[in-house]
Write an enzyme that holds these catalytic residues in place. Structure first.
Site, PDB file in Angstrom:
ATOM      1  N   ILE A   1     -81.142 -20.486  -9.966  1.00  0.00           N
ATOM      2  CA  ILE A   1     -81.873 -19.329  -9.446  1.00  0.00           C
ATOM      3  C   ILE A   1     -82.281 -18.423 -10.586  1.00  0.00           C
ATOM      4  O   ILE A   1     -83.399 -17.889 -10.630  1.00  0.00           O
ATOM      5  CB  ILE A   1     -81.017 -18.570  -8.425  1.00  0.00           C
ATOM      6  CG1 ILE A   1     -80.682 -19.479  -7.234  1.00  0.00           C
ATOM      7  CG2 ILE A   1     -81.720 -17.304  -7.965  1.00  0.00           C
ATOM      8  CD1 ILE A   1     -79.742 -18.837  -6.241  1.00  0.00           C
TER       9      ILE A   1
ATOM     10  N   GLY B   1     -78.728 -23.518  -4.589  1.00  0.00           N
ATOM     11  CA  GLY B   1     -77.526 -22.700  -4.405  1.00  0.00           C
ATOM     12  C   GLY B   1     -76.858 -22.319  -5.698  1.00  0.00           C
ATOM     13  O   GLY B   1     -76.071 -21.368  -5.743  1.00  0.00           O
ATOM     14  N   GLU B   2     -77.165 -23.022  -6.771  1.00  0.00           N
ATOM     15  CA  GLU B   2     -76.508 -22.754  -8.047  1.00  0.00           C
ATOM     16  C   GLU B   2     -77.153 -21.538  -8.705  1.00  0.00           C
ATOM     17  O   GLU B   2     -78.377 -21.437  -8.803  1.00  0.00           O
ATOM     18  CB  GLU B   2     -76.647 -23.994  -8.940  1.00  0.00           C
ATOM     19  CG  GLU B   2     -75.805 -23.910 -10.211  1.00  0.00           C
ATOM     20  CD  GLU B   2     -75.879 -25.196 -11.015  1.00  0.00           C
ATOM     21  OE1 GLU B   2     -75.655 -25.134 -12.233  1.00  0.00           O
ATOM     22  OE2 GLU B   2     -76.195 -26.258 -10.431  1.00  0.00           O
ATOM     23  N   ALA B   3     -76.322 -20.599  -9.154  1.00  0.00           N
ATOM     24  CA  ALA B   3     -76.810 -19.330  -9.698  1.00  0.00           C
ATOM     25  C   ALA B   3     -77.658 -19.542 -10.938  1.00  0.00           C
ATOM     26  O   ALA B   3     -78.669 -18.850 -11.138  1.00  0.00           O
ATOM     27  CB  ALA B   3     -75.631 -18.407 -10.018  1.00  0.00           C
TER      28      ALA B   3
END
Length: 1474
Positions: A432, A427-429
């Protein structure tokens, strides 16, 4: 017709036209539809894959043999016909049904049912060709399996690899809470039949649970069945109680079937001591008939192919060796990997570290990345988080992970799908971002020829936008969805400030809108319900959920089947028996839980029967493979459900508990060889069962009477014996007056007293003879432990187990000695404890049982050098030693006496125990016990030894020791004297039968044959006699001493020289009492009696056997005598000197010069060591105490020394101390010193007399002095001389001694004389001693020592001076004689004390008389030398006798020197000499 096709295909005699008819038949078949069509549908499936089991197993094995490259072809047209029929039936069964619920009357459903039934018929009748041909193998994979998956049922078979990995889909029906009772029933019924095949069950475990990449099907199957058997799913499904019970029964039935398969598989390792039928074949449930009956041999060893439970045929050879150890290693590795995955799914770092520590995962980034790719069981979310971490090593792993993906030739979306299949994006940008960046770089690296993307940045941005598009289009949280135009607009300018083609972006949008980017579905997690306990609101909702799950399962199954239909996977058919061990290790816990819950919660007899049968099988398996923990757990569970243990109450006993008791007994009977420590629980239950039987039959009603017992610490309100029933939970009922309640109790436990139960229990004990060597030891050990528990009750001990111990002892007594000795080691120790029980009834029973067993055991006899009897009879010895009860001790003696009287001829090593028992009895104070024991001992010695002496040699010394103990019992003096007589009789046996002792070996293998007579015979007798002398009172020890020396004198001629050395070490032990503390009251008596007796007896023995003893023992005897003389004990010193004197006088004639040297040196040492030098050096306190430091003597002296000293003086002559009073010992140091000095003075006087007696024979000197005095009195000295003053025979040792020996003794005497003279002349020292307490009526003196030492010296010198043999030495002797005599006469003249001069009268008489006897030539120098002193003597008031001698002396001088005429009376001028 179908059967005909395939049968003739096997026989190659069928027509192709039948195929057309068959198809027509299947298409026009119209069966009347009923509401049961769906059930028939499922039943068809169940029967179908049961048949497929054996067919595919064989087909797979055949395929493995043929290899993957074998050309597929038919050898005959008939085979092709059969293949086409089979394929058509499969396709027919796959025709889809109309949407909605199936209509039972529809043609499609009926067609499916018919086709499935026909397929079932084909498989049931399949022959070898169908089972082995490659085309049919492929047909089963490609068509049949896919057909089954499309019909909502997955083939649950573990016999081939391709489909086994998907077995969990079938198990999901059991696990999900939305499946109906009917579905579960069908599945579990099918599983039951599959699990009835031993080969199938083992192969499931070997090929799946031991495969690193396969699911644990066997483990999961057992766990699921255990849950169903426990009834844990009934409430979730909303089943009726009857349905739940039926399902539980089916679950239990399936579990029992699995266990039976394990038992059947390992039956070759089982040994039934009772030759009962194999456990796996007993009692098949009636409702299953032949289906559940296990085959006669291992599954697959028969040729029949028609039975549903037939396994793979043994006709197919094994393609590889079966190594269970390898599979166990694989299983362990798999467990490690699964645990590592479990840790990873919680915390990836820990999981990776664990796998690396266990060696299952490499340490490089490439190894970890490959692991993430290959392992589908990893949690995708954790994988994404792990790959996205901003840690150097994690980034390395992520790079390797992406680099291992091959995007060559793929379009961008498919590549992105492939990339995101293996994990869930974090979920952490930032995470990603790192992932997309690496993906873009890898995509361009794999597709370098593409011209669409200007750089990797374009791919990176596009990938990000695709992910955003997927989220926007497919997330239910997003209300306003992104349009295509918006998406195209969002991606403008991303290709190096240029746009990507709109058509390209439009196609991406359409593809994503049609199918979102998602992770690939895992093998298990995608279809396993997230929660098996989700609540279902209604039946309609449950069916809806179930249909959805089944639809998903069908799709997944179809895909999997189609994917693997052409796979060539290896398959292994297990053959080794050891596979069962890890299987049971894996399954025993859920199995135990299922059976325990079934017995605990359900009273249904069928459930109880299944549970008990399962427990029996489980115990069998645990026993066979020596799995102690598992075996004990199942046996404890079984024991717990008997309600016979301490935590249960038999008032709740039901039929299932009775059945449990019977099962427990059966287990004991059939598995006894393997039970080990589990015997404890079984025998405890049997013990309590006996108590329950007594209650059930009313035998123990006297305990249920309500009597109040308040004495002996009883519990008020409870009768005697209440505590006996506490383990049965009756403590609160015993004593109750409610007869109905008691009747109910008796009814509950009544069946435990049935004939079948009683016989079965007895069979356990009678069957103990068939247990193997280790098992019988375990059985006996735990039976003894239970017996101790029974006997622990202080008021009402039970002896049930004790009786059984006696019984099994009888039963097993004929075992080989090696086994029996191990058994008796346990039983004997138990009898040791029971025989010492404070309850006399128990002890009496134990002793009597021992007697009976011993009598039986002794009947068997014993060969030489064995020790079985000794081990067997040891409990008698222990009981006699530890139990102080007169009753028990008396009983033990009587039992042993009975054995002696009836079995004496058979007793060998047992004599040791018998004599040990009598030895214990000998020291008893009970006259009856002592008398009975002594009578039996006497009988043995007098009679038994007479007949069986050779058999009792090993225990001969024990017999003598036993007699010695009787002698030492002071309470019975008559017995003591008689026992000494028996010891004397034992000596006769040794003398009469030495050959028997020489030939006996036993423990004396290291003893020379010639010495065995001594070691086994004489030494024990003489040693025990010495012990008697040292321990007993005067009359007894005197008798013992007499007997000991009688034996020496009577049989000493048979003794070897080195035996005498050992013998005198025993004899010298008699003097050990002299070394004990002075406080002993009997010491004086000992010294005056036994010690003197022993010393003189030693001299007698030495004299009698001088020849053998002189060489080896003379020095030792002198050393012992010297030690006695040196002790500060006057009586012992006197005895030592007297013994020395007698020894030399009796044996001196045989002494060699060397022996005389030793003798004279001994006397010299004694003189020197006993000289009282401190008399001259002692100083009063405060003065110079230079010599009184304790170094010259021992201060610890006998308080009787002074009186003994006086007695010695009265015996040997006048007191040299002039003391008439008894010396009284004082506690201060001076008095102890003075007492020691007195003893030394006594010893000096004794030694002087000893020398005199040795040289001249005892009493010779005294007689000479008396004769001289009498002659002087008569003034007739000449007549006395003429009558033979020295004319008698020379009896002394003078003639055997050399001049050197005589001079050595002379030096001792003169040194003693000088010391005494110095002391007597030191008036100041004598006064100081007198004032200090060293006194009598006058000052102390050494007059006797002074005169006697000089007298002896003069006698020796005069004797030497007149010895013709020493004529050459006469000048030297004359010189010394003149010196000694001159000094003596000069000293006499110097004396001032009248009393001192009186003490010299005898000495002067001797000197003058001996001088007068010299011939004239020798008389002249003496007369010349003495003349002045003799003249001086005339001034003293001499006694008349002395004056008469002086007159003669002067007359002789006148005659010799011719200064006077001859004697007027005509007397001779000289005194003749002899």
């Amino acid at each position: 017709m179908l059967n005909v096709i395939f049968t003739r295909m096997e026989n190659q005699a069928v027509s192709l036209t039948l195929f057309t008819k068959l198809c027509s038949y299947s298409s026009i078949h119209k069966t009347a539809a009923t509401n049961q069509h769906c059930i028939h549908f499922h039943q068809s499936f169940c029967l179908l894959f049961l048949s497929v089991t054996s067919s595919l197993c064989l087909s797979q094995d055949a395929e493995a043999l043929q290899g993957p490259h074998t050309a597929a072809r038919f050898s005959h047209i008939l085979q092709k016909d059969a293949f086409l029929v089979f394929r058509s039936l499969c396709k027919l069964s796959m025709k889809p049904l109309a949407d909605g619920p199936p209509d039972p009357k529809s043609h499609e459903l009926r067609s499916k049912i018919v086709s499935l039934q026909l397929l079932l018929s084909v498989l049931q009748g399949a022959g070898p060709v169908f089972r082995t041909h490659e085309m049919f193998v492929n047909a089963i994979k490609q068509y049949l399996c896919v057909a089954l998956s499309k019909n909502d049922l997955i083939l649950p078979i573990g016999a081939f690899k391709d489909l086994g990995g998907h077995f969990f889909i079938f198990l999901t029906i059991l696990e999900t809470s939305t499946s109906s009772f009917e579905h579960k029933w069908m599945v579990i019924q099918t599983l039951t039949r599959i699990c009835a095949d031993a080969q199938c069950v083992v192969d499931i475990y070997v090929n799946y649970d031991c495969d690193l990449n396969a699911a644990n099907i066997f483990e999961r199957l057992v766990n699921d069945l255990s849950k169903i058997a426990q009834g844990r799913s009934g409430q979730e499904l909303g089943m009726t109680p009857l349905q739940e019970l039926s399902l539980r029964k089916k679950g239990l039935e399936c579990l029992v079937s699995i266990l039976k398969c394990m038992v059947e598989w390992s039956k070759d390792m089982y040994v039934n001591p009772n030759l009962q039928a194999n456990l796996g074949q007993e009692h098949p449930p009636d409702n299953e008939g032949a289906e559940l009956k296990l085959p006669e041999q291992l599954a697959g060893r028969r040729d029949s192919v028609s039975s549903l439970d037939s396994a793979i045929s043994s006709n197919i050879p094994i393609s590889q060796a079966d190594h269970p150890e390898q599979y166990e290693v694989i299983k362990q590795q798999k467990d490690i990997i699964e645990h590592g995955i479990e840790l990873f799914n919680k915390k990836p770092k820990r999981g990776v570290q664990y796998l690396q520590d266990q060696g299952m995962l490499g340490h490089t980034a490439e190894d970890i990345a490959q692991f993430l790719h290959q392992e589908d069981r990893l949690d995708t979310t954790q994988v994404g988080e792990f790959l996205g971490e901003n840690i150097k090593f994690n980034k390395e792993i992520m790079y390797c992970y992406v680099d291992q993906l091959d995007f060559c030739g793929r379009d961008f979306v498919s590549a992105l799908r492939m990339f995101l299949e293996g994990f869930r994006l974090p979920g952490e940008a930032q995470k990603i971002d790192r992932l997309m960046e690496k993906f873009a770089a890898r995509y361009l690296e794999c597709n370098q020829g593409q011209t669409l993307f200007a750089s990797a940045d374009t791919a990176y941005v596009l990938a990000y936008s695709i992910i955003m598009l997927t989220t926007d289009l497919h997330s239910p949280q997003v209300k306003n969805k992104m349009t295509k135009e918006q998406y195209i607009k969002m991606n403008r300018g991303i290709n190096d400030s240029k746009d990507l083609p709109e058509e390209y972006l439009s196609s991406i949008y359409d593809e994503i809108a049609g199918k979102k980017i998602a992770m690939k579905e895992s093998k298990e997690f995608s279809i396993t319900p997230k929660s098996t306990k989700q609540s279902v609101a209604s039946e309609k909702q449950r069916r809806l959920l179930y249909n959805m799950e089944m639809e998903q399962m069908a799709k997944t199954a179809k895909a999997l089947m189609e994917a693997v239909s052409h796979a060539q996977a290896p398959f292994f058919s297990a053959t080794h028996l050891e596979h069962v061990r890890p299987m049971f290790k894996l399954a025993w816990t859920p199995l135990l839980a299922a059976f325990s819950v079934g017995l605990q919660d359900c009273d249904d007899p069928e459930v109880a029967s299944l549970c008990l049968e399962g427990i029996r099988c489980a115990i069998r398996i645990a026993c066979i493979f020596s799995m102690q923990l598992e075996r004990d757990a199942y046996v404890q569970a079984l024991a717990r459900f008997t309600l016979l243990t301490a935590s249960s109450s038999i008032t709740e006993m039901k039929q299932k508990n009775i059945d449990t008791i019977k099962t427990l007994i059966t287990v004991a009977h059939t598995d006894g060889n393997y039970l080990g420590n589990s015997w404890h629980e079984i025998l405890r239950c049997i013990s309590q069962l006996e108590l329950a039987q007594l209650i059930g039959t009313g035998v123990k009603t006297r305990y249920i009477s309500g009597v109040v017992r308040e004495r002996e610490g009883g519990i008020k309100g409870l009768p005697s014996g209440t505590e006996e029933f506490m383990p049965l939970g009756l403590g609160n009922l015993v004593g109750s007056q409610d007869k109905r309640q008691m009747a109910h109790i008796q009814e509950s436990v009544g069946e435990t007293s049935s004939q079948s139960v009683v016989v079965a229990v007895d069979r356990i004990f009678t069957g103990s003879t068939r247990l193997d060597g280790n098992a019988i030891v375990d059985f006996v050990r735990w039976l003894c432990a239970v017996s101790m528990d029974e006997l622990a009750s202080a008021h009402q001990p039970r002896m049930f187990s004790l009786q059984k111990i006696v019984e099994i002892s009888y039963y097993n007594m004929n075992r080989i000695r090696l086994q029996w000795s191990r058994i008796w080691q346990v039983i004997g120790d138990h009898f040791n404890k029971v025989g010492c029980n404070p309850n006399e009834d128990v002890a009496i029973f134990a002793v009597d049982s021992l007697r009976q067993l011993s009598m039986k055991f002794l009947e068997k006899g014993e060969l030489a050098n064995f020790r079985f009897q000794k081990d067997f009879l040891r409990p008698f010895e222990h009981i006699m030693k530890k139990n102080r009860s007169p009753t028990i001790r008396d009983m033990v003696i009587r039992c042993v006496a009975q054995m002696v009287n009836s079995q004496a001829a058979n007793i060998r090593s047992g004599w040791k125990n018998i004599f040990s028992v009598f030895h214990q009895a000998a020291s008893d104070h009970d006259e009856t016990i002592v008398e009975l024991a002594f009578q039996t001992t006497g009988h043995i010695v007098m009679n038994t030894f007479q007949e069986h002496f050779a058999a009792a040699i090993d225990s001969f010394q024990d017999a003598v020791k036993c007699l010695s103990e009787f002698v030492c019992n002071a309470a019975f003096p008559d017995t003591s004297m008689e026992a000494i007589r028996l010891i004397r009789h034992c000596a006769k046996y040794v003398s009469d039968r030495p050959q028997a002792l020489r030939e006996y070996t036993s423990d004396d293998m290291n003893v020379a044959p010639g010495d065995r007579v001594w070691v086994r015979g004489w030494f024990p007798i003489l040693f025990e006699l010495s012990c008697i002398i040292n321990r007993c009172k005067l009359d007894v020890r005197t008798r013992g001493l007499t007997v000991m020396f009688e034996i020496m004198k009577s049989y000493g001629h048979t003794f070897e020289k080195h035996w005498w050395h050992d013998l005198f070490r025993i004899v010298f032990r008699i003097f050990d009492n002299m070394k004990l503390p002075e406080q002993q009251t009997e010491k004086t008596e000992w010294m005056t009696t036994t010690c003197n007796h022993a010393l003189y007896a030693i001299c007698d023995v030495f004299t009698q056997f001088y020849e053998p003893l002189s060489e080896i023992l003379l020095a030792d005897i002198f050393t012992q005598l010297q030690w006695c003389v040196r002790q500060d004990n006057e009586q012992l010193a006197r005895s030592g000197t007297n013994c020395l004197e007698n020894l030399v006088i009796l044996n001196g004639e045989k002494f060699s010069p060397e022996v005389w040297n030793i003798t004279c040196s001994c006397m010299l040492e004694i003189f020197q060591n006993t000289s009282p030098q401190a008399l001259l050096t002692w100083r009063p306190a405060g003065q110079d105490e230079e010599a009184v430091d304790g170094k010259h003597f021992d201060a610890d002296v006998d308080t009787q020394s002074q009186s003994s000293y006086d007695r010695a003086l009265s015996e040997r002559g006048h007191s040299q101390m002039s003391s008439d009073d008894t010396w009284k010992g004082r506690t201060n140091a001076n008095q102890r010193l003075f007492a020691g000095l007195l003893i030394k003075c006594v010893v000096q006087l004794e030694l002087i007399q000893t020398v005199d007696n040795i040289v001249f024979y005892p009493a010779t000197s005294k007689k000479e002095d008396a004769d001289n005095m009498a002659a002087a009195q008569r003034d007739a000295l000449e007549e006395s001389e003429a009558d033979g003053g020295e004319s008698g025979p020379d009896q002394g040792m003078y003639r055997h001694m050399t001049s050197a020996h005589l001079f050595k003794l002379l030096d001792c005497l003169l040194e003693s004389h000088t010391f005494a003279k110095d002391f007597n002349s030191n008036n100041e020292q004598r006064t100081a001693l007198w004032r200090a307490g060293f006194k009598g009526k006058s000052k102390p003196n050494l007059l006797k020592q002074e005169t006697s030492s000089l007298a002896c010296s003069l006698r020796i010198l005069f004797r030497m001076y007149s010895d013709p043999q020493l004529q050459d030495s006469w000048p030297d002797i004359q010189t010394r004689l003149l010196l000694v005599c001159s000094e003596a006469l000069g000293y006499f003249i110097s004396l001032t004390s009248e009393s001192h001069r009186e003490a010299w009268n005898s000495l002067l008489m001797l000197l003058l008389t001996r001088t007068l006897r010299l011939p004239d030539d020798k008389f002249k120098p003496h007369a010349s030398c003495y003349y002045p002193h003799l003249c001086e003597m005339m001034q003293f008031d001499l006694i008349p006798e002395l004056r008469a001698v002086l007159r003669r002396f002067f007359l002789r001088i006148g005659s010799v020197f011719h200064i006077a005429a001859a004697h007027p009376e005509g007397a001779p001028t000289r005194i003749p000499t002899t």
